[in-house]
Design a protein around this motif. Structure first.
Motif, PDB file in Angstrom:
ATOM      1  N   GLU A  73      21.299 -58.051  11.845  1.00 17.23           N
ATOM      2  CA  GLU A  73      22.027 -58.688  12.933  1.00 17.23           C
ATOM      3  C   GLU A  73      22.097 -60.207  12.731  1.00 17.23           C
ATOM      4  O   GLU A  73      23.114 -60.836  13.025  1.00 17.23           O
ATOM      5  CB  GLU A  73      21.362 -58.376  14.282  1.00 17.23           C
ATOM      6  N   GLN A  74      21.029 -60.773  12.219  1.00 18.01           N
ATOM      7  CA  GLN A  74      20.957 -62.211  11.952  1.00 18.01           C
ATOM      8  C   GLN A  74      21.989 -62.643  10.912  1.00 18.01           C
ATOM      9  O   GLN A  74      22.427 -63.786  10.906  1.00 18.01           O
ATOM     10  CB  GLN A  74      19.539 -62.500  11.431  1.00 18.01           C
ATOM     11  N   HIS A  75      22.386 -61.709  10.045  1.00 18.81           N
ATOM     12  CA  HIS A  75      23.325 -62.022   8.965  1.00 18.81           C
ATOM     13  C   HIS A  75      24.659 -61.297   9.130  1.00 18.81           C
ATOM     14  O   HIS A  75      25.415 -61.140   8.173  1.00 18.81           O
ATOM     15  CB  HIS A  75      22.676 -61.702   7.615  1.00 18.81           C
ATOM     16  N   ALA A  76      24.932 -60.870  10.359  1.00 23.18           N
ATOM     17  CA  ALA A  76      26.215 -60.222  10.654  1.00 23.18           C
ATOM     18  C   ALA A  76      27.320 -61.280  10.658  1.00 23.18           C
ATOM     19  O   ALA A  76      27.053 -62.485  10.748  1.00 23.18           O
ATOM     20  CB  ALA A  76      26.139 -59.520  12.012  1.00 23.18           C
ATOM     21  N   LYS A  77      28.557 -60.807  10.559  1.00 20.84           N
ATOM     22  CA  LYS A  77      29.699 -61.738  10.494  1.00 20.84           C
ATOM     23  C   LYS A  77      29.757 -62.701  11.672  1.00 20.84           C
ATOM     24  O   LYS A  77      30.162 -63.849  11.508  1.00 20.84           O
ATOM     25  CB  LYS A  77      31.008 -60.953  10.381  1.00 20.84           C
ATOM     26  N   ASP A  78      29.333 -62.265  12.841  1.00 18.94           N
ATOM     27  CA  ASP A  78      29.410 -63.148  14.009  1.00 18.94           C
ATOM     28  C   ASP A  78      28.349 -64.245  13.998  1.00 18.94           C
ATOM     29  O   ASP A  78      28.365 -65.140  14.829  1.00 18.94           O
ATOM     30  CB  ASP A  78      29.341 -62.346  15.309  1.00 18.94           C
ATOM     31  N   LYS A  79      27.442 -64.215  13.030  1.00 18.01           N
ATOM     32  CA  LYS A  79      26.392 -65.236  12.922  1.00 18.01           C
ATOM     33  C   LYS A  79      26.666 -66.238  11.800  1.00 18.01           C
ATOM     34  O   LYS A  79      25.909 -67.180  11.614  1.00 18.01           O
ATOM     35  CB  LYS A  79      25.031 -64.586  12.663  1.00 18.01           C
ATOM     36  N   CYS A  80      27.742 -66.046  11.054  1.00 18.04           N
ATOM     37  CA  CYS A  80      27.983 -66.908   9.886  1.00 18.04           C
ATOM     38  C   CYS A  80      28.306 -68.346  10.265  1.00 18.04           C
ATOM     39  O   CYS A  80      28.196 -69.245   9.439  1.00 18.04           O
ATOM     40  CB  CYS A  80      29.057 -66.326   8.977  1.00 18.04           C
ATOM     41  N   GLY A  81      28.654 -68.606  11.510  1.00 17.70           N
ATOM     42  CA  GLY A  81      28.980 -69.965  11.930  1.00 17.70           C
ATOM     43  C   GLY A  81      27.769 -70.793  12.319  1.00 17.70           C
ATOM     44  O   GLY A  81      27.886 -72.005  12.508  1.00 17.70           O
ATOM     45  N   SER A  82      26.601 -70.172  12.421  1.00 19.85           N
ATOM     46  CA  SER A  82      25.401 -70.898  12.829  1.00 19.85           C
ATOM     47  C   SER A  82      24.900 -71.806  11.711  1.00 19.85           C
ATOM     48  O   SER A  82      24.782 -71.387  10.559  1.00 19.85           O
ATOM     49  CB  SER A  82      24.288 -69.914  13.215  1.00 19.85           C
ATOM     50  N   ASP A  83      24.580 -73.039  12.074  1.00 16.45           N
ATOM     51  CA  ASP A  83      23.991 -73.990  11.128  1.00 16.45           C
ATOM     52  C   ASP A  83      22.548 -74.310  11.512  1.00 16.45           C
ATOM     53  O   ASP A  83      21.983 -75.302  11.040  1.00 16.45           O
ATOM     54  CB  ASP A  83      24.831 -75.276  11.083  1.00 16.45           C
ATOM     55  N   ASP A  84      21.950 -73.477  12.331  1.00 19.82           N
ATOM     56  CA  ASP A  84      20.566 -73.669  12.776  1.00 19.82           C
ATOM     57  C   ASP A  84      19.623 -73.030  11.757  1.00 19.82           C
ATOM     58  O   ASP A  84      19.541 -71.802  11.669  1.00 19.82           O
ATOM     59  CB  ASP A  84      20.388 -73.025  14.150  1.00 19.82           C
ATOM     60  N   PRO A  85      18.893 -73.854  10.986  1.00 19.34           N
ATOM     61  CA  PRO A  85      18.008 -73.291   9.955  1.00 19.34           C
ATOM     62  C   PRO A  85      16.959 -72.328  10.506  1.00 19.34           C
ATOM     63  O   PRO A  85      16.525 -71.422   9.796  1.00 19.34           O
ATOM     64  CB  PRO A  85      17.333 -74.523   9.343  1.00 19.34           C
ATOM     65  N   SER A  86      16.584 -72.481  11.763  1.00 17.22           N
ATOM     66  CA  SER A  86      15.570 -71.591  12.330  1.00 17.22           C
ATOM     67  C   SER A  86      16.087 -70.161  12.490  1.00 17.22           C
ATOM     68  O   SER A  86      15.295 -69.236  12.690  1.00 17.22           O
ATOM     69  CB  SER A  86      15.078 -72.120  13.679  1.00 17.22           C
ATOM     70  N   GLN A  87      17.399 -69.983  12.394  1.00 17.69           N
ATOM     71  CA  GLN A  87      18.005 -68.658  12.515  1.00 17.69           C
ATOM     72  C   GLN A  87      18.063 -67.918  11.174  1.00 17.69           C
ATOM     73  O   GLN A  87      18.533 -66.781  11.112  1.00 17.69           O
ATOM     74  CB  GLN A  87      19.415 -68.768  13.092  1.00 17.69           C
ATOM     75  N   PHE A  88      17.588 -68.580  10.113  1.00 24.54           N
ATOM     76  CA  PHE A  88      17.695 -68.008   8.769  1.00 24.54           C
ATOM     77  C   PHE A  88      16.337 -68.022   8.090  1.00 24.54           C
ATOM     78  O   PHE A  88      15.389 -68.635   8.569  1.00 24.54           O
ATOM     79  CB  PHE A  88      18.767 -68.749   7.971  1.00 24.54           C
ATOM     80  N   CYS A  89      16.248 -67.341   6.972  1.00 28.17           N
ATOM     81  CA  CYS A  89      15.000 -67.204   6.235  1.00 28.17           C
ATOM     82  C   CYS A  89      14.826 -68.350   5.235  1.00 28.17           C
ATOM     83  O   CYS A  89      15.743 -69.119   4.978  1.00 28.17           O
ATOM     84  CB  CYS A  89      15.001 -65.875   5.475  1.00 28.17           C
ATOM     85  N   THR A  90      13.655 -68.398   4.646  1.00 32.12           N
ATOM     86  CA  THR A  90      13.406 -69.330   3.559  1.00 32.12           C
ATOM     87  C   THR A  90      13.923 -68.722   2.261  1.00 32.12           C
ATOM     88  O   THR A  90      14.141 -67.504   2.175  1.00 32.12           O
ATOM     89  CB  THR A  90      11.907 -69.614   3.387  1.00 32.12           C
ATOM     90  N   LYS A  91      14.091 -69.550   1.264  1.00 33.93           N
ATOM     91  CA  LYS A  91      14.519 -69.046  -0.043  1.00 33.93           C
ATOM     92  C   LYS A  91      13.529 -67.997  -0.541  1.00 33.93           C
ATOM     93  O   LYS A  91      13.936 -66.931  -1.031  1.00 33.93           O
ATOM     94  CB  LYS A  91      14.640 -70.196  -1.048  1.00 33.93           C
ATOM     95  N   ALA A  92      12.247 -68.266  -0.398  1.00 34.59           N
ATOM     96  CA  ALA A  92      11.231 -67.308  -0.856  1.00 34.59           C
ATOM     97  C   ALA A  92      11.375 -65.963  -0.156  1.00 34.59           C
ATOM     98  O   ALA A  92      11.262 -64.905  -0.789  1.00 34.59           O
ATOM     99  CB  ALA A  92       9.834 -67.885  -0.646  1.00 34.59           C
ATOM    100  N   GLN A  93      11.644 -65.984   1.139  1.00 37.18           N
ATOM    101  CA  GLN A  93      11.821 -64.729   1.878  1.00 37.18           C
ATOM    102  C   GLN A  93      13.059 -63.978   1.398  1.00 37.18           C
ATOM    103  O   GLN A  93      13.009 -62.759   1.215  1.00 37.18           O
ATOM    104  CB  GLN A  93      11.924 -65.015   3.376  1.00 37.18           C
ATOM    105  N   TYR A  94      14.161 -64.710   1.209  1.00 34.72           N
ATOM    106  CA  TYR A  94      15.374 -64.048   0.713  1.00 34.72           C
ATOM    107  C   TYR A  94      15.130 -63.431  -0.659  1.00 34.72           C
ATOM    108  O   TYR A  94      15.504 -62.283  -0.904  1.00 34.72           O
ATOM    109  CB  TYR A  94      16.546 -65.030   0.636  1.00 34.72           C
ATOM    110  N   LEU A  95      14.517 -64.178  -1.553  1.00 39.08           N
ATOM    111  CA  LEU A  95      14.308 -63.656  -2.903  1.00 39.08           C
ATOM    112  C   LEU A  95      13.346 -62.476  -2.920  1.00 39.08           C
ATOM    113  O   LEU A  95      13.539 -61.535  -3.693  1.00 39.08           O
ATOM    114  CB  LEU A  95      13.837 -64.775  -3.840  1.00 39.08           C
ATOM    115  N   GLU A  96      12.348 -62.502  -2.058  1.00 41.27           N
ATOM    116  CA  GLU A  96      11.418 -61.372  -1.959  1.00 41.27           C
ATOM    117  C   GLU A  96      12.153 -60.111  -1.486  1.00 41.27           C
ATOM    118  O   GLU A  96      12.024 -59.043  -2.071  1.00 41.27           O
ATOM    119  CB  GLU A  96      10.274 -61.715  -1.011  1.00 41.27           C
TER     120      GLU A  96
END
Length: 163
Positions: A73-96
């Protein structure tokens, strides 16, 4: 090399390209957008992870790892406009997470025969991807579809050419 091996190698190449583009980026760099109207890199990584889980489960039900609660849900199309870093993961989390998805995909491919590739694809995807093989190719190339958007961010940040 058979068709399943080609899918496996294509996936390996796709992952190598995107990982090379991300390797020296910071968490803050992932919030950069390649151009106005484009999705930032953090959203794109989350999209790759969640959509690849969906695609993998459509081919091999239950094969994809379970994502953290709310991740898709955090990465659904309706969330792509958010520029709030707290709404996204760290690089390490994404790569894991992406590593888990990739391991699951490669494991699922161990159970695919060449004749399996000719079976019909998931019904909702058949207009564009009529066979299971076509969906496996989509899964293996999906990261490359997004890779070109990482390059303008790298150039804007003054990062070196890696490929």
């Amino acid at each position: 090399m058979n068709a399943v091996d080609v899918i496996r190698q294509t996936n390996t190449t796709s992952q190598m390209v995107v990982k090379a583009y991300v390797e020296d980026l910071s968490d803050a760099d992932l919030m950069r957008r390649p151009a106005a109207g484009c999705n930032h890199l953090a959203w794109q990584l989350g999209h790759l992870i969640s959509s690849e889980c969906m695609l993998l489960n459509s081919l091999a039900p239950g094969a994809a790892p379970e994502l953290p609660a709310g991740f898709a849900e955090q990465h659904a199309k309706d969330k792509c406009g958010s520029d709030d870093p707290s709404q996204f993961c760290t690089k390490a989390q994404y790569l894991e997470l992406w590593g888990q998805v990739q391991a699951a995909m490669m494991g699922a491919l161990d159970h695919v025969s060449e004749s399996d590739l000719d079976k019909p694809g998931p019904e909702n995807m058949q207009p564009m991807f009529p066979t299971a093989g076509a969906v496996w190719v989509l899964l293996a190339t999906h990261a490359l579809m997004h890779a070109g958007q990482f390059v303008p961010v790298r150039r804007a940040l003054g990062k070196p050419v890696v490929i």
